[in-house]
Design a protein around this motif. Structure first.
Motif, PDB file in Angstrom:
ATOM      1  N   HIS A  62       0.897  -1.155   0.000  1.00 14.11           N
ATOM      2  CA  HIS A  62       0.000   0.000   0.000  1.00 14.11           C
ATOM      3  C   HIS A  62       0.937   1.205   0.000  1.00 14.11           C
ATOM      4  O   HIS A  62       1.279   1.749   1.051  1.00 14.11           O
ATOM      5  CB  HIS A  62      -0.902  -0.016   1.237  1.00 14.11           C
ATOM      6  N   VAL A  63       1.374   1.585  -1.176  1.00  9.09           N
ATOM      7  CA  VAL A  63       2.563   2.428  -1.287  1.00  9.09           C
ATOM      8  C   VAL A  63       2.376   3.805  -0.655  1.00  9.09           C
ATOM      9  O   VAL A  63       3.315   4.367  -0.085  1.00  9.09           O
ATOM     10  CB  VAL A  63       3.020   2.530  -2.757  1.00  9.09           C
ATOM     11  N   SER A  64       1.172   4.348  -0.710  1.00  7.07           N
ATOM     12  CA  SER A  64       0.966   5.678  -0.126  1.00  7.07           C
ATOM     13  C   SER A  64       1.013   5.657   1.393  1.00  7.07           C
ATOM     14  O   SER A  64       1.153   6.712   2.024  1.00  7.07           O
ATOM     15  CB  SER A  64      -0.367   6.259  -0.602  1.00  7.07           C
ATOM     16  N   MET A  65       0.916   4.472   2.000  1.00 10.08           N
ATOM     17  CA  MET A  65       1.055   4.361   3.452  1.00 10.08           C
ATOM     18  C   MET A  65       2.484   4.642   3.908  1.00 10.08           C
ATOM     19  O   MET A  65       2.752   4.664   5.116  1.00 10.08           O
ATOM     20  CB  MET A  65       0.614   2.979   3.929  1.00 10.08           C
ATOM     21  N   THR A  66       3.368   4.885   2.960  1.00  8.79           N
ATOM     22  CA  THR A  66       4.724   5.281   3.328  1.00  8.79           C
ATOM     23  C   THR A  66       4.684   6.553   4.180  1.00  8.79           C
ATOM     24  O   THR A  66       5.568   6.770   5.022  1.00  8.79           O
ATOM     25  CB  THR A  66       5.579   5.501   2.066  1.00  8.79           C
ATOM     26  N   LEU A  67       3.647   7.379   3.998  1.00  6.35           N
ATOM     27  CA  LEU A  67       3.486   8.569   4.835  1.00  6.35           C
ATOM     28  C   LEU A  67       3.274   8.216   6.301  1.00  6.35           C
ATOM     29  O   LEU A  67       3.502   9.051   7.178  1.00  6.35           O
ATOM     30  CB  LEU A  67       2.284   9.397   4.359  1.00  6.35           C
ATOM     31  N   LYS A  94      -5.824  13.939  -1.885  1.00  6.03           N
ATOM     32  CA  LYS A  94      -5.159  13.421  -3.083  1.00  6.03           C
ATOM     33  C   LYS A  94      -3.671  13.760  -3.089  1.00  6.03           C
ATOM     34  O   LYS A  94      -2.843  12.956  -3.509  1.00  6.03           O
ATOM     35  CB  LYS A  94      -5.837  13.969  -4.343  1.00  6.03           C
ATOM     36  N   GLU A  95      -3.320  14.938  -2.616  1.00 12.34           N
ATOM     37  CA  GLU A  95      -1.919  15.333  -2.561  1.00 12.34           C
ATOM     38  C   GLU A  95      -1.116  14.375  -1.677  1.00 12.34           C
ATOM     39  O   GLU A  95       0.012  14.005  -2.000  1.00 12.34           O
ATOM     40  CB  GLU A  95      -1.806  16.761  -2.023  1.00 12.34           C
ATOM     41  N   ASP A  96      -1.712  13.968  -0.555  1.00 16.46           N
ATOM     42  CA  ASP A  96      -1.034  13.038   0.343  1.00 16.46           C
ATOM     43  C   ASP A  96      -0.804  11.692  -0.342  1.00 16.46           C
ATOM     44  O   ASP A  96       0.277  11.096  -0.210  1.00 16.46           O
ATOM     45  CB  ASP A  96      -1.869  12.823   1.608  1.00 16.46           C
ATOM     46  N   ILE A  97      -1.812  11.225  -1.042  1.00 18.78           N
ATOM     47  CA  ILE A  97      -1.702   9.937  -1.735  1.00 18.78           C
ATOM     48  C   ILE A  97      -0.585   9.993  -2.766  1.00 18.78           C
ATOM     49  O   ILE A  97       0.238   9.070  -2.870  1.00 18.78           O
ATOM     50  CB  ILE A  97      -3.034   9.566  -2.413  1.00 18.78           C
ATOM     51  N   TYR A  98      -0.527  11.084  -3.519  1.00 18.95           N
ATOM     52  CA  TYR A  98       0.485  11.208  -4.576  1.00 18.95           C
ATOM     53  C   TYR A  98       1.895  11.222  -3.998  1.00 18.95           C
ATOM     54  O   TYR A  98       2.763  10.442  -4.432  1.00 18.95           O
ATOM     55  CB  TYR A  98       0.248  12.476  -5.396  1.00 18.95           C
ATOM     56  N   TRP A  99       2.138  12.078  -3.010  1.00 20.02           N
ATOM     57  CA  TRP A  99       3.511  12.185  -2.498  1.00 20.02           C
ATOM     58  C   TRP A  99       3.908  10.974  -1.665  1.00 20.02           C
ATOM     59  O   TRP A  99       5.078  10.582  -1.634  1.00 20.02           O
ATOM     60  CB  TRP A  99       3.695  13.486  -1.725  1.00 20.02           C
ATOM     61  N   GLY A 100       2.934  10.348  -1.001  1.00 17.06           N
ATOM     62  CA  GLY A 100       3.236   9.089  -0.330  1.00 17.06           C
ATOM     63  C   GLY A 100       3.653   8.025  -1.327  1.00 17.06           C
ATOM     64  O   GLY A 100       4.600   7.258  -1.091  1.00 17.06           O
ATOM     65  N   ALA A 101       2.953   7.988  -2.468  1.00 21.77           N
ATOM     66  CA  ALA A 101       3.310   7.032  -3.515  1.00 21.77           C
ATOM     67  C   ALA A 101       4.672   7.350  -4.109  1.00 21.77           C
ATOM     68  O   ALA A 101       5.486   6.447  -4.347  1.00 21.77           O
ATOM     69  CB  ALA A 101       2.238   7.023  -4.611  1.00 21.77           C
ATOM     70  N   GLY A 292       5.853  -9.871  -0.758  1.00 23.03           N
ATOM     71  CA  GLY A 292       5.480  -8.474  -0.660  1.00 23.03           C
ATOM     72  C   GLY A 292       5.997  -7.879   0.624  1.00 23.03           C
ATOM     73  O   GLY A 292       6.313  -8.598   1.576  1.00 23.03           O
ATOM     74  N   THR A 293       6.055  -6.571   0.657  1.00 23.87           N
ATOM     75  CA  THR A 293       6.469  -5.881   1.877  1.00 23.87           C
ATOM     76  C   THR A 293       5.287  -5.500   2.740  1.00 23.87           C
ATOM     77  O   THR A 293       5.445  -5.223   3.921  1.00 23.87           O
ATOM     78  CB  THR A 293       7.238  -4.597   1.544  1.00 23.87           C
ATOM     79  N   ASP A 294       4.074  -5.446   2.144  1.00 23.39           N
ATOM     80  CA  ASP A 294       2.930  -4.786   2.762  1.00 23.39           C
ATOM     81  C   ASP A 294       3.274  -3.305   2.847  1.00 23.39           C
ATOM     82  O   ASP A 294       4.262  -2.841   2.285  1.00 23.39           O
ATOM     83  CB  ASP A 294       2.600  -5.408   4.117  1.00 23.39           C
ATOM     84  N   GLY A 295       2.459  -2.521   3.538  1.00 18.26           N
ATOM     85  CA  GLY A 295       2.727  -1.092   3.612  1.00 18.26           C
ATOM     86  C   GLY A 295       3.870  -0.768   4.556  1.00 18.26           C
ATOM     87  O   GLY A 295       4.189  -1.540   5.465  1.00 18.26           O
ATOM     88  N   ALA A 296       4.461   0.401   4.355  1.00 14.49           N
ATOM     89  CA  ALA A 296       5.602   0.801   5.184  1.00 14.49           C
ATOM     90  C   ALA A 296       5.191   1.161   6.601  1.00 14.49           C
ATOM     91  O   ALA A 296       6.052   1.410   7.446  1.00 14.49           O
ATOM     92  CB  ALA A 296       6.319   1.987   4.547  1.00 14.49           C
ATOM     93  N   SER A 297       3.892   1.175   6.891  1.00 12.72           N
ATOM     94  CA  SER A 297       3.454   1.416   8.258  1.00 12.72           C
ATOM     95  C   SER A 297       3.408   0.130   9.058  1.00 12.72           C
ATOM     96  O   SER A 297       3.227   0.157  10.275  1.00 12.72           O
ATOM     97  CB  SER A 297       2.071   2.080   8.273  1.00 12.72           C
ATOM     98  N   ASN A 299       5.871  -2.479   8.316  1.00 16.58           N
ATOM     99  CA  ASN A 299       7.014  -3.300   7.915  1.00 16.58           C
ATOM    100  C   ASN A 299       8.341  -2.944   8.625  1.00 16.58           C
ATOM    101  O   ASN A 299       8.874  -3.841   9.269  1.00 16.58           O
ATOM    102  CB  ASN A 299       7.190  -3.257   6.395  1.00 16.58           C
ATOM    103  N   ASN A 300       8.977  -1.809   8.532  1.00 17.42           N
ATOM    104  CA  ASN A 300       8.528  -0.508   8.081  1.00 17.42           C
ATOM    105  C   ASN A 300       9.285  -0.008   6.846  1.00 17.42           C
ATOM    106  O   ASN A 300       9.427   1.184   6.662  1.00 17.42           O
ATOM    107  CB  ASN A 300       8.732   0.511   9.187  1.00 17.42           C
ATOM    108  N   ASN A 301       9.776  -0.891   6.018  1.00 20.20           N
ATOM    109  CA  ASN A 301      10.444  -0.447   4.793  1.00 20.20           C
ATOM    110  C   ASN A 301       9.914  -1.246   3.609  1.00 20.20           C
ATOM    111  O   ASN A 301       9.112  -2.171   3.760  1.00 20.20           O
ATOM    112  CB  ASN A 301      11.965  -0.553   4.923  1.00 20.20           C
ATOM    113  N   LEU A 302      10.349  -0.859   2.430  1.00 24.31           N
ATOM    114  CA  LEU A 302       9.888  -1.492   1.193  1.00 24.31           C
ATOM    115  C   LEU A 302      11.038  -2.219   0.493  1.00 24.31           C
ATOM    116  O   LEU A 302      11.050  -2.331  -0.723  1.00 24.31           O
ATOM    117  CB  LEU A 302       9.272  -0.434   0.274  1.00 24.31           C
ATOM    118  N   ASP A 303      11.973  -2.720   1.273  1.00 23.75           N
ATOM    119  CA  ASP A 303      13.178  -3.374   0.762  1.00 23.75           C
ATOM    120  C   ASP A 303      12.882  -4.849   0.485  1.00 23.75           C
ATOM    121  O   ASP A 303      12.796  -5.663   1.399  1.00 23.75           O
ATOM    122  CB  ASP A 303      14.309  -3.225   1.775  1.00 23.75           C
TER     123      ASP A 303
END
Length: 425
Positions: A62-67, A94-101, A292-297, A299-303
């Motif tokens: 859930h890539v935007s969850m990187t925020l 929408k801005e949050d979703i974009y920059w989180g992605a 998969g990594t699942d979301g960064a919230s 995991n907390n990374n996407l490695d």
């Protein structure tokens, strides 16, 4: 563009590593080792002392969850979702979703991921981030059927198909994304089945993630989540099933029957104490298992290389069998099997005719010596910070650890700004 990667240690489709050149014509791998004399490279990349692998496929995130990285940690899953994650997600714009992605995609590219499967809201923003970064993606609109906007979310998933399926020269494809059986009851899931038939789309869904989910499903419907999905027709549509931690032998037989593909998320499952998925049994039964990594919230990374490492180690200790998931099998789960899991062909291998999604790892670090077995080094010794060069669809996105098409500093600034503002709303 014609690109030649010279003198790299290439992880080939048969699992062997060989020093070879790779010729890339436009978006595809033209030849390995035996390069045609008529091939003229417009760009040459020196692969000396580098390991070339297929790009990693993050089969569930859930890539935007990187925020929300580090926002809510050390909690039980439902407490985490209901009291922290869902309330703050409701405030996202929408801005949050974009920059989180954008932040998540930058992190993925820099650690060797070239494809990811995503489920979230405002997926037009995620799709735009994919276009702006040129990463390969399989996108679905996350749908919570019991929410007031459940039907609207399903309509938004249809719009995602109409607007972005096969977009950006085919690098973006779409799926339907009902969240899970406990948020999407059978009558709603039947609406999803109908929509997927209308759009000829497959389905990305969380299944059997926790013991409580399975127990509640048995209590309410008299069936496991897998058996319930068979009953409502979800499995007929082609399924990417995230987690699949708590399965019966009968569940695994059903999954094999319908060619359900699994996105195994060892890091997230460990952090949320969801349990250990029966990956060795799934692989033995012939079920496709990607990583998969699942979301960064959570995991907390996407490695993805970290997920490969976790997958190879976790199942050894869980089964007390050092052969449970060997190094090469773990790497395949992160590449070849992951591509199959998300429904992509000609992706996930360095092979003639396949898409030129390639990662070059710098092997100059001390942990890359001695070099008895490069696949073993990749799975057990190396890490995502060793990624030097990344190509997606034959386009260089990262070179000498620097992005070629995006502004990393701007992405970090904007994502942090959005995250800090989000917590104040």
């Amino acid at each position: 563009m014609n690109i030649l990667i010279k003198n790299a240690n290439v992880l080939l489709a048969d699992g062997k590593v060989k020093i070879a050149d790779i010729a890339i014509k436009d978006s595809e791998i033209l030849a390995i080792e035996n390069i045609p004399e008529i091939f003229k490279a417009e760009k040459v990349i020196d692969g000396t002392d580098k390991l070339a692998t297929a790009g990693f496929v993050n089969a569930h995130t859930h890539v935007s969850m990187t925020l929300l990285r580090s926002y809510a940690d050390d909690m039980k899953l439902m407490d985490w979702l209901e009291n922290k994650i869902w309330p703050i997600e409701a405030k996202m714009k929408k801005e949050d979703i974009y920059w989180g992605a954008m932040l998540g995609i930058a992190e993925m590219i820099k650690s060797g991921t070239t494809t990811f499967a995503d489920m979230y809201g405002d997926m037009d923003q995620v799709a735009q981030a994919c276009i702006d970064t040129d990463i390969r993606a399989v996108l679905s609109r996350g749908i919570i059927g019991v929410a007031p906007n459940g039907n609207q979310a399903l309509e938004e998933n249809k719009i995602l198909f109409r607007d972005f399926n096969n977009a950006n020269d085919g690098k973006i494809t779409a799926m339907f994304g009902p969240h899970a059986p406990y948020t999407c009851p059978p009558d709603f899931l039947q609406k999803v089945v109908k929509a997927s038939e209308e759009y000829n789309g497959e389905i990305h869904i969380h299944l059997a993630e926790t013991k409580g989910e399975v127990e509640n499903c048995l209590k309410e419907y008299g069936k496991t989540p897998i058996a319930l999905m068979e009953e409502v027709g979800i499995l007929d549509r082609g399924v990417l099933a995230a987690h699949c931690v708590h399965l019966t032998d009968e569940d695994i037989q059903i999954m094999k029957k319908y060619n359900v593909r699994v996105a195994h998320n060892p890091g997230s499952n460990m952090k949320l104490a969801s349990g250990v998925a029966p990956v060795p049994q799934l692989l033995k039964a012939g079920v496709c298992v990607g990583l998969g990594t699942d979301g960064a919230s959570s995991n907390n990374n996407l490695d993805m290389l970290e997920e490969i490492n976790l997958a190879t180690l976790l199942h050894k200790v869980n089964t007390l069998d050092p052969l449970a998931v060997p190094a090469l099998e773990g790497v395949k789960m992160g590449t070849e099997y992951g591509a199959k899991a998300v429904g992509l062909n000609k992706v996930g291998l360095i092979k003639e005719g396949y898409k030129a999604d390639i990662v070059l790892f710098d092997m100059s670090a001390p942990q890359c010596y001695p070099r008895h077995d490069l696949v073993s080094l990749l799975a057990y010794s190396m890490n995502g910070s060793m990624v030097d060069t990344v190509l997606v669809d034959g386009k260089v996105l990262l070179e000498n650890r620097a992005f070629t098409t995006i502004d990393e500093e701007k992405i970090k600034y904007e994502a942090n700004r959005c995250a800090m503002n989000l917590t104040l709303r």
